[in-house]
Design a protein around this motif. Structure first.
Motif, mmCIF file in Angstrom:
data_model
loop_
_atom_site.group_PDB
_atom_site.id
_atom_site.type_symbol
_atom_site.label_atom_id
_atom_site.label_comp_id
_atom_site.label_asym_id
_atom_site.label_seq_id
_atom_site.Cartn_x
_atom_site.Cartn_y
_atom_site.Cartn_z
ATOM 1 N N SER A 80 0.814 -1.211 0.000
ATOM 2 C CA SER A 80 0.000 0.000 0.000
ATOM 3 C C SER A 80 0.850 1.266 0.000
ATOM 4 O O SER A 80 0.326 2.345 -0.151
ATOM 5 C CB SER A 80 -0.984 0.004 1.167
ATOM 6 N N PHE A 81 2.154 1.122 0.180
ATOM 7 C CA PHE A 81 2.977 2.321 0.193
ATOM 8 C C PHE A 81 3.913 2.446 -0.998
ATOM 9 O O PHE A 81 4.627 3.420 -1.117
ATOM 10 C CB PHE A 81 3.793 2.411 1.485
ATOM 11 N N SER A 82 3.952 1.439 -1.872
ATOM 12 C CA SER A 82 4.909 1.499 -2.956
ATOM 13 C C SER A 82 4.359 0.844 -4.217
ATOM 14 O O SER A 82 3.766 -0.218 -4.166
ATOM 15 C CB SER A 82 6.193 0.789 -2.536
ATOM 16 N N VAL A 83 4.558 1.497 -5.360
ATOM 17 C CA VAL A 83 4.204 0.856 -6.626
ATOM 18 C C VAL A 83 5.475 0.430 -7.349
ATOM 19 O O VAL A 83 5.426 -0.027 -8.479
ATOM 20 C CB VAL A 83 3.369 1.791 -7.541
ATOM 21 N N LEU A 84 6.619 0.553 -6.661
ATOM 22 C CA LEU A 84 7.889 0.213 -7.273
ATOM 23 C C LEU A 84 7.944 -1.228 -7.775
ATOM 24 O O LEU A 84 8.420 -1.483 -8.873
ATOM 25 C CB LEU A 84 9.019 0.485 -6.280
ATOM 26 N N PRO A 85 7.433 -2.210 -6.982
ATOM 27 C CA PRO A 85 7.465 -3.585 -7.476
ATOM 28 C C PRO A 85 6.772 -3.751 -8.824
ATOM 29 O O PRO A 85 7.178 -4.580 -9.634
ATOM 30 C CB PRO A 85 6.739 -4.371 -6.388
ATOM 31 N N LEU A 86 5.750 -2.943 -9.083
ATOM 32 C CA LEU A 86 5.067 -3.026 -10.373
ATOM 33 C C LEU A 86 5.987 -2.632 -11.518
ATOM 34 O O LEU A 86 5.885 -3.147 -12.619
ATOM 35 C CB LEU A 86 3.848 -2.099 -10.390
ATOM 36 N N ARG A 87 6.890 -1.700 -11.203
ATOM 37 C CA ARG A 87 7.775 -1.211 -12.261
ATOM 38 C C ARG A 87 8.956 -2.129 -12.479
ATOM 39 O O ARG A 87 9.711 -1.974 -13.421
ATOM 40 C CB ARG A 87 8.274 0.194 -11.922
ATOM 41 N N LEU A 88 9.098 -3.097 -11.589
ATOM 42 C CA LEU A 88 10.152 -4.091 -11.711
ATOM 43 C C LEU A 88 10.139 -4.696 -13.106
ATOM 44 O O LEU A 88 11.174 -4.933 -13.711
ATOM 45 C CB LEU A 88 9.872 -5.192 -10.680
ATOM 46 N N GLY A 89 8.925 -4.941 -13.621
ATOM 47 C CA GLY A 89 8.743 -5.594 -14.913
ATOM 48 C C GLY A 89 9.453 -4.868 -16.042
ATOM 49 O O GLY A 89 10.006 -5.504 -16.938
ATOM 50 N N VAL B 289 16.063 -6.030 -19.858
ATOM 51 C CA VAL B 289 17.264 -6.868 -19.813
ATOM 52 C C VAL B 289 17.045 -8.153 -20.611
ATOM 53 O O VAL B 289 17.889 -8.553 -21.425
ATOM 54 C CB VAL B 289 17.632 -7.201 -18.346
ATOM 55 N N THR B 290 15.885 -8.794 -20.417
ATOM 56 C CA THR B 290 15.648 -10.053 -21.130
ATOM 57 C C THR B 290 15.528 -9.820 -22.638
ATOM 58 O O THR B 290 15.955 -10.653 -23.420
ATOM 59 C CB THR B 290 14.377 -10.757 -20.621
ATOM 60 N N SER B 291 14.977 -8.666 -23.021
ATOM 61 C CA SER B 291 14.871 -8.383 -24.455
ATOM 62 C C SER B 291 16.261 -8.267 -25.073
ATOM 63 O O SER B 291 16.520 -8.816 -26.146
ATOM 64 C CB SER B 291 14.131 -7.073 -24.709
ATOM 65 N N VAL B 292 17.151 -7.573 -24.377
ATOM 66 C CA VAL B 292 18.516 -7.429 -24.874
ATOM 67 C C VAL B 292 19.167 -8.800 -24.994
ATOM 68 O O VAL B 292 19.789 -9.130 -26.016
ATOM 69 C CB VAL B 292 19.340 -6.518 -23.941
ATOM 70 N N LEU C 238 13.529 -19.918 -17.441
ATOM 71 C CA LEU C 238 13.903 -18.685 -16.752
ATOM 72 C C LEU C 238 12.881 -17.582 -17.051
ATOM 73 O O LEU C 238 12.367 -16.909 -16.149
ATOM 74 C CB LEU C 238 15.301 -18.244 -17.211
ATOM 75 N N MET C 239 12.544 -17.485 -18.354
ATOM 76 C CA MET C 239 11.569 -16.465 -18.769
ATOM 77 C C MET C 239 10.225 -16.678 -18.074
ATOM 78 O O MET C 239 9.594 -15.752 -17.584
ATOM 79 C CB MET C 239 11.347 -16.530 -20.286
ATOM 80 N N PHE C 240 9.812 -17.937 -18.065
ATOM 81 C CA PHE C 240 8.516 -18.226 -17.447
ATOM 82 C C PHE C 240 8.529 -17.882 -15.966
ATOM 83 O O PHE C 240 7.563 -17.340 -15.435
ATOM 84 C CB PHE C 240 8.128 -19.691 -17.643
ATOM 85 N N GLY C 241 9.650 -18.189 -15.309
ATOM 86 C CA GLY C 241 9.779 -17.872 -13.886
ATOM 87 C C GLY C 241 9.580 -16.386 -13.650
ATOM 88 O O GLY C 241 8.757 -15.966 -12.837
#
Ligand code: UDP
Ligand code: MG
Length: 316
Positions: free
Chosen positions: A216-225, A231-234, A265-268
């Motif tokens: 409830s105090f952070s939306v940072l985890p959402l931006r993790l994606g 990185v995975t695209s590169v 790994l990707m699926f994880g």
């Protein structure tokens, strides 16, 4: 003075005695508001007896167990007074510290927090996890909080009004207070052992409490994606280059093992991110339901004409 009580029947009398002794000695006008958080023992009866003995004692009983934060919030909703002190009902927060909080308040400080120095009761595990949580919380949310913060604090009535008006479903009162701002001071105190009874916080409750607070105090985890996706695209672009290179060289494509590794790994990563999005979606769902944060069943010591408030009135 507000204190949540969950199965604390044996602590009510010592609590009321010690708190009222300290407050009377300090010459303060006070009320002691005890919130029975759906206890299954004789807590409510003990509160009733205390209220009959001492006219400064009032009680509110919730319809079920709403948790420490819900009970404290209910108490803050119903507390009167120019300043409100909240503390645990098991005497781990020494009442003797209250005059220090009041002295700071008289100097114009609106929020007087406390910092736990250390407690005979606090195990190594709790100390470590608590510290780790506050570091993570401050990083993610940008709301500064110190380890050892607790819900032992004094709130000026203006800060109380602002806090009570906030619409967060996930009550994390110390975070909300920190977010509010106001002139703040921190007073250290030495935590004591519980007077009697057993601690009510299990590891599961603690985990739910802290993850709820973070969500409830952070939306940072959402931006993790975004970062992980980049990185995975590169990486996959590099792999594509490598595959084309081997193809044009006429060499056989290497076996499926590498493909499988990358895929799993990707699926994880994908599922972790989906889980994070799901968690936030759940939060939004809860807020949309707009349920009250506590429900009151009975009260004692209130004037008959006193408005009867539920946790329904939100700022929104
Ligand atoms: N408490 C509550 N509802 C709960 C759990 C705890 O009202 O579901 C109250 C409890 O009666 C006590 C305070 O919250 O007054 C702190 O609880 P506890 O002493 O178990 O927590 P700890 O000191 O271990 O953090
Ligand atoms: Mg305790």
């Amino acid at each position: 003075m507000v204190a949540p009580m969950y199965n604390e029947e044996s602590n009510i009398d010592p609590f009321v005695d010690r708190v009222s002794a300290v407050l009377e000695e300090a010459g303060l006008n006070y009320e002691i508001l005890l919130v029975d958080d759906g206890s299954r023992d004789g807590t409510w009866a003990a509160i009733g007896r205390a209220a009959a003995r001492n006219p400064s004692v009032r009680g509110v009983s919730l319809s079920r167990n709403f948790g420490h934060q819900g009970a404290l919030f209910a108490g803050l909703n119903h507390a009167r007074g120019a300043a409100i002190v909240s503390m645990d009902g098991d005497l781990q927060h020494p009442p003797e510290t209250i005059p220090l909080l009041v002295a700071a308040w008289r100097e114009g400080v609106k929020v007087v927090n406390t910092r736990r120095l250390d407690s005979a009761d606090t195990g190594l595990f709790k100390r470590f996890t608590s510290r780790a949580f506050y570091v993570l919380f401050s990083r993610l949310s940008g709301v500064q909080m110190e380890a050892g913060a607790s819900d032992f604090r004094l709130l000026d009535h203006s800060a109380r009004d602002a806090l009570v008006g906030m619409g967060d479903t996930d009550l994390f009162i110390r975070g909300l207070v920190s977010w509010l701002g106001f002139t703040t001071r921190t007073v250290p105190y030495q935590a004591r052992n519980r007077h009697s009874g057993v601690p009510k916080f299990t590891l599961k409750k603690m985990l739910r409490f802290s993850s709820g607070a973070l969500l409830s105090f952070s939306v940072l985890p959402l931006r993790l994606g975004i970062g992980v996706g980049f990185v995975t695209s590169v990486l996959s672009f590099l792999e594509l280059c490598y595959i084309l290179f081997t193809y044009f060289c006429g060499r056989a494509i290497p076996g499926w093992a590498s493909v499988m590794t990358v895929m799993s790994l990707m699926f994880g990563i994908l599922f972790v991110l989906l889980g994070i999005i799901g968690a936030y979606l759940g939060k939004i769902y809860e807020i949309l339901k707009n349920r009250p944060r506590f429900v009151i069943e009975r009260t004692v010591g209130f004037e008959p004409s006193a408005p009867f408030r539920h946790g329904l009135d939100r700022a929104r």
